[in-house]
Design a protein around this motif. Sequence first.
Motif, PDB file in Angstrom:
ATOM      1  N   ALA A   1     -28.319 -24.192 -40.436  1.00 28.34           N
ATOM      2  CA  ALA A   1     -27.079 -23.523 -40.043  1.00 28.34           C
ATOM      3  C   ALA A   1     -26.526 -24.119 -38.745  1.00 28.34           C
ATOM      4  O   ALA A   1     -25.315 -24.338 -38.627  1.00 28.34           O
ATOM      5  N   ARG A   2     -27.412 -24.389 -37.781  1.00 33.47           N
ATOM      6  CA  ARG A   2     -26.968 -25.002 -36.523  1.00 33.47           C
ATOM      7  C   ARG A   2     -26.411 -26.396 -36.746  1.00 33.47           C
ATOM      8  O   ARG A   2     -25.404 -26.782 -36.143  1.00 33.47           O
ATOM      9  N   LEU A   3     -27.054 -27.176 -37.611  1.00 35.10           N
ATOM     10  CA  LEU A   3     -26.574 -28.529 -37.898  1.00 35.10           C
ATOM     11  C   LEU A   3     -25.226 -28.506 -38.615  1.00 35.10           C
ATOM     12  O   LEU A   3     -24.343 -29.321 -38.327  1.00 35.10           O
ATOM     13  N   LEU A   4     -25.059 -27.575 -39.540  1.00 36.21           N
ATOM     14  CA  LEU A   4     -23.774 -27.450 -40.221  1.00 36.21           C
ATOM     15  C   LEU A   4     -22.677 -27.025 -39.257  1.00 36.21           C
ATOM     16  O   LEU A   4     -21.545 -27.518 -39.330  1.00 36.21           O
ATOM     17  N   GLN A   5     -22.998 -26.126 -38.333  1.00 35.31           N
ATOM     18  CA  GLN A   5     -22.031 -25.701 -37.316  1.00 35.31           C
ATOM     19  C   GLN A   5     -21.645 -26.874 -36.427  1.00 35.31           C
ATOM     20  O   GLN A   5     -20.480 -27.062 -36.099  1.00 35.31           O
ATOM     21  N   GLU A   6     -22.609 -27.681 -36.030  1.00 33.62           N
ATOM     22  CA  GLU A   6     -22.327 -28.855 -35.199  1.00 33.62           C
ATOM     23  C   GLU A   6     -21.484 -29.873 -35.960  1.00 33.62           C
ATOM     24  O   GLU A   6     -20.621 -30.525 -35.379  1.00 33.62           O
TER      25      GLU A   6
ATOM     26  N   ASP B   1     -17.574 -17.407 -34.532  1.00 30.84           N
ATOM     27  CA  ASP B   1     -18.622 -16.783 -35.336  1.00 30.84           C
ATOM     28  C   ASP B   1     -19.410 -15.777 -34.517  1.00 30.84           C
ATOM     29  O   ASP B   1     -19.738 -14.702 -34.979  1.00 30.84           O
ATOM     30  N   ARG B   2     -19.727 -16.111 -33.282  1.00 26.55           N
ATOM     31  CA  ARG B   2     -20.496 -15.235 -32.414  1.00 26.55           C
ATOM     32  C   ARG B   2     -19.666 -14.044 -31.976  1.00 26.55           C
ATOM     33  O   ARG B   2     -20.158 -12.942 -31.793  1.00 26.55           O
ATOM     34  N   ALA B   3     -18.363 -14.229 -31.787  1.00 31.73           N
ATOM     35  CA  ALA B   3     -17.489 -13.149 -31.344  1.00 31.73           C
ATOM     36  C   ALA B   3     -17.313 -12.102 -32.438  1.00 31.73           C
ATOM     37  O   ALA B   3     -17.148 -10.922 -32.142  1.00 31.73           O
ATOM     38  N   GLU B   4     -17.344 -12.513 -33.691  1.00 31.30           N
ATOM     39  CA  GLU B   4     -17.134 -11.556 -34.783  1.00 31.30           C
ATOM     40  C   GLU B   4     -18.378 -10.723 -35.085  1.00 31.30           C
ATOM     41  O   GLU B   4     -18.270  -9.622 -35.548  1.00 31.30           O
ATOM     42  N   SER B   5     -19.545 -11.261 -34.827  1.00 26.38           N
ATOM     43  CA  SER B   5     -20.749 -10.518 -35.173  1.00 26.38           C
ATOM     44  C   SER B   5     -21.244  -9.660 -34.050  1.00 26.38           C
ATOM     45  O   SER B   5     -20.727  -9.554 -33.024  1.00 26.38           O
TER      46      SER B   5
END
Length: 86
Positions: free
Chosen positions: A14-19, A82-86
């Motif tokens: 997930a982190r790699l896809l986000q990057e 993404d972090r702001a919505e969760s």
Amino acid sequence: MADPASQLDPELKARLLQEARTPWRGLRRALWLALFASAAVGAATMALRASSGGVVPLSDLGIQGLALLISGALLWWDRNRDRAES
């Protein structure tokens, strides 16, 4: 033979896809923050000069205000949604 992608930890994947979606985010955020801090220091310097009775040209004040507005907008626009919505 197993697919190497299936052996990745889901969190790492997930982190790699986000990057991959937002490359160089950390470096960009550091640049936007440095520009914002520079504009804020310039605006504070002009405010102190004006409060002490010095002459501050309106064009200089406008440039500093615009720099502060643009760098603040860049920081806000490049936030992690993404972090702001969760």
